[in-house]
Design an enzyme around this catalytic site. Sequence first.
Site, PDB file in Angstrom:
ATOM      1  N   ASP A 112       0.819  -1.209   0.000  1.00  0.00           N
ATOM      2  CA  ASP A 112       0.000   0.000   0.000  1.00  0.00           C
ATOM      3  C   ASP A 112       0.855   1.263   0.000  1.00  0.00           C
ATOM      4  O   ASP A 112       2.027   1.252   0.407  1.00  0.00           O
ATOM      5  CB  ASP A 112      -0.966   0.012   1.181  1.00  0.00           C
ATOM      6  CG  ASP A 112      -0.256   0.045   2.528  1.00  0.00           C
ATOM      7  OD1 ASP A 112       0.741  -0.686   2.690  1.00  0.00           O
ATOM      8  OD2 ASP A 112      -0.707   0.793   3.418  1.00  0.00           O
ATOM      9  N   GLU A 141      -0.086  -1.206   5.600  1.00  0.00           N
ATOM     10  CA  GLU A 141       1.010  -0.836   6.496  1.00  0.00           C
ATOM     11  C   GLU A 141       0.915   0.625   6.882  1.00  0.00           C
ATOM     12  O   GLU A 141       1.144   0.999   8.038  1.00  0.00           O
ATOM     13  CB  GLU A 141       2.347  -1.135   5.817  1.00  0.00           C
ATOM     14  CG  GLU A 141       3.569  -1.020   6.735  1.00  0.00           C
ATOM     15  CD  GLU A 141       4.194   0.367   6.780  1.00  0.00           C
ATOM     16  OE1 GLU A 141       5.103   0.581   7.596  1.00  0.00           O
ATOM     17  OE2 GLU A 141       3.756   1.277   6.011  1.00  0.00           O
TER      18      GLU A 141
END
Length: 373
Positions: free
Chosen positions: A77, A138
């Site tokens: 991400d 994350e």
Amino acid sequence: MNKEGIITKFLDYIRISSPSHREGNFAEILKKDMEKIGFEVMVDDAGTKANSDTGNIIGYLNGNKDIEPIMFCAHMDTVTPCENIEPIIENGIIKSKGNTILSADDKAGIVSILEGIKYIKENNIPHGDIEVVFTICEEVGLYGSKYLDYSRIKSKMAFVLDASGDIGGVNIQGPAQAQIYAKFHGKAAHAGLNPEKGINSIQIASRAIDKMNLLRIDEETTANVGVIKGGTATNIVAEITEVEFECRSLNENKLNKQVENMVNAMEEAAKEFNATVDIEINHSYPTFNLDNNAHILKIIENSMKKLNIPYMPKSTGGGSDTNIFNSKGLKAATLGIGMFGAHSIDEYIAIDDIVKISELVVAIIQNIYEESK
């Protein structure tokens, strides 16, 4: 190594939008690329728990069973804005056009891991079992590593390619973080006709914040107020105000003390105005602190030495999957990958640094094999 191939792959990856909770399209492409290299690939169910459209990718590459298995990790991400990234290359530096991030954080880490392992495979370099984990979410709370299916992980060491700064930097100590959500309850009233009948929740929150010690507390501890939402109109005494804070510290006792002080400031302010405040405290991740003589650090140092990279262990004020891995029993360290300006439209990375990190992945794999023979 094939510099042109590495950079072409990096440019391909950064053009794929993968904000937190929407990593699915990127995950599908990664899965296919990993299978071409020779990985057995599966996707766990972390996405269901983290409210993402995919889970973590876990890849297995079989090797010599007498060699200690190792894990490499990066996150899929990115922060926003990450739509329609247009990379520009100037004097060996890759940056965005200036209206988006670049997403070197952490696609440079992903490319370096895969290209390093691809080089190992193509050149028949002996190795032990290799595990690769590409995590989701994350950037918004380390949810991918929190919800990773650890029963599927054999490795005892994790090399996380996700630190800003020069190659050679290694984060060996990181802080714990606590997030505090406060909701101040005042009393609505007409601000022009009878304001004395109201209790302004924005004023209560302001009084509480004014009493807090914020930003840099000491060399190990920070605190910040980041979001304030309150009121509905200028002619109404604000009834509800919501405030979001965070605290971080390399020392968990100091973290707890700072949280306590902030909570006390809020409760005292609410009491002063004859109001109430609801407070929710979430501990996002714990500290980690690797011993300087830890096996994983010796491997990193020796691997860097082979490539003439200066080994620079350091502490960090940021959190990463490394915090979670260490709390789960894996020895993990975060490696600097040469990216700068992360989380901003000024983000950039040098072409040579992406190649160098790919070479470091190869050196780590070789070092572990040679050490075990």
